[in-house]
Enzyme design. Structure first.
Site, PDB file in Angstrom:
ATOM      1  N   SER A   1       0.861  -1.263   0.151  1.00  0.00           N
ATOM      2  CA  SER A   1      -0.150  -0.411   0.645  1.00  0.00           C
ATOM      3  C   SER A   1       0.788   1.640  -0.612  1.00  0.00           C
ATOM      4  O   SER A   1       0.980   2.248  -0.489  1.00  0.00           O
ATOM      5  CB  SER A   1      -1.098  -0.014   1.096  1.00  0.00           C
ATOM      6  OG  SER A   1      -0.077  -0.214   2.547  1.00  0.00           O
ATOM      7  N   GLU A   2       1.968   1.039   0.976  1.00  0.00           N
ATOM      8  CA  GLU A   2       3.022   2.606   0.405  1.00  0.00           C
ATOM      9  C   GLU A   2       4.534   2.316   0.837  1.00  0.00           C
ATOM     10  O   GLU A   2       4.846   1.006   1.790  1.00  0.00           O
ATOM     11  CB  GLU A   2       2.523   3.372   1.785  1.00  0.00           C
ATOM     12  CG  GLU A   2       1.793   3.909   1.253  1.00  0.00           C
ATOM     13  CD  GLU A   2      -0.025   3.113   2.016  1.00  0.00           C
ATOM     14  OE1 GLU A   2      -0.961   4.131   1.735  1.00  0.00           O
ATOM     15  OE2 GLU A   2       0.495   2.370   3.025  1.00  0.00           O
ATOM     16  N   THR A   3       4.927   2.899   0.308  1.00  0.00           N
ATOM     17  CA  THR A   3       6.835   2.643   0.420  1.00  0.00           C
ATOM     18  C   THR A   3       6.813   4.053   0.911  1.00  0.00           C
ATOM     19  O   THR A   3       6.539   4.995   0.585  1.00  0.00           O
ATOM     20  CB  THR A   3       6.963   1.893  -0.892  1.00  0.00           C
ATOM     21  OG1 THR A   3       6.310   0.845  -1.125  1.00  0.00           O
ATOM     22  CG2 THR A   3       8.927   2.401  -0.744  1.00  0.00           C
TER      23      THR A   3
ATOM     24  N   HIS B   1       1.803   4.468   9.099  1.00  0.00           N
ATOM     25  CA  HIS B   1       1.996   2.703   9.338  1.00  0.00           C
ATOM     26  C   HIS B   1       3.188   2.279   8.388  1.00  0.00           C
ATOM     27  O   HIS B   1       3.905   2.026   8.987  1.00  0.00           O
ATOM     28  CB  HIS B   1       0.669   1.982   9.187  1.00  0.00           C
ATOM     29  CG  HIS B   1       0.961   1.394   7.441  1.00  0.00           C
ATOM     30  ND1 HIS B   1      -0.343   2.145   6.697  1.00  0.00           N
ATOM     31  CD2 HIS B   1       1.614   0.341   6.686  1.00  0.00           C
ATOM     32  CE1 HIS B   1       0.447   2.291   5.488  1.00  0.00           C
ATOM     33  NE2 HIS B   1       0.941   0.673   5.506  1.00  0.00           N
TER      34      HIS B   1
END
Length: 186
Positions: free
Chosen positions: A83-85, A111
């Protein structure tokens, strides 16, 4: 544990293909790649907000030596397929922190910030007693260790009354009593 932010140990560094010009990674260094990326990088996968296996929210964390081109960071985020980097690099008074999804850069990600602080402490880039200071699109963010927990401090953005949009009321299936906005967000 009562919904407090936690992070599990980062998984072993992954050696990833360098997305720039189809070059490959060799010992964490992009070989034969064009400009726009830092030249060497490692990526960590951290499951944040988890107290057991198969729970929490995974994020990739890529510490880099210097700012990289947005297109390169976007390609890496798409390759990581989470979902995110998060990408971080050292600044004079902390770290610059940017987050990318598969398709765009975002202003704030709880997160992935938690995961980034965890990687900094676990890899020794910060001493356990040091506060992590992140400069981001959302302003200054900090993370502090509290035993085996991590405390995040994000800027408070006050809300202001907004107008009730007919589309919002229809989508919610209710007649809103109050709508507040924070910046350009409902």
């Amino acid at each position: 544990r009562g919904g407090r932010p936690r992070a599990r140990r980062p998984r072993r560094q992954e050696r990833r293909p360098c997305p720039a010009d189809g070059a490959r990674a060799a010992r964490g260094r992009c070989v034969g790649a064009a400009g726009g990326h830092p030249g060497s990088w490692a990526v960590f996968r951290v499951v944040a907000l988890a107290d057991r296996p198969f729970a929490g929210n995974p994020a990739s964390v890529g510490p880099i030596d210097a700012p990289a081109e947005e297109a390169w960071m976007q390609q890496v985020a798409a390759e990581m397929n989470l979902s995110e980097t998060a990408f971080i690099w050292t600044m004079e008074d902390g770290f610059s922190l940017r987050w990318f999804t598969h398709t765009l850069e975002i202003e704030l990600c709880r997160h992935a910030t938690l995961a980034t602080a965890h990687v900094l402490w676990e890899t020794g880039r910060l001493r356990q007693e040091e506060t992590a200071r992140f400069h981001s699109l959302s302003g200054l963010l900090t993370a502090t260790r509290r035993g085996d927990l991590i405390q995040l401090d994000f800027p408070a953005i006050s809300e202001e009354p907004g107008s009730i949009l007919p589309e919002l009321a229809a989508a919610l299936g209710v007649d809103p009593v109050y709508v507040g906005t924070s910046g350009d967000k409902l």
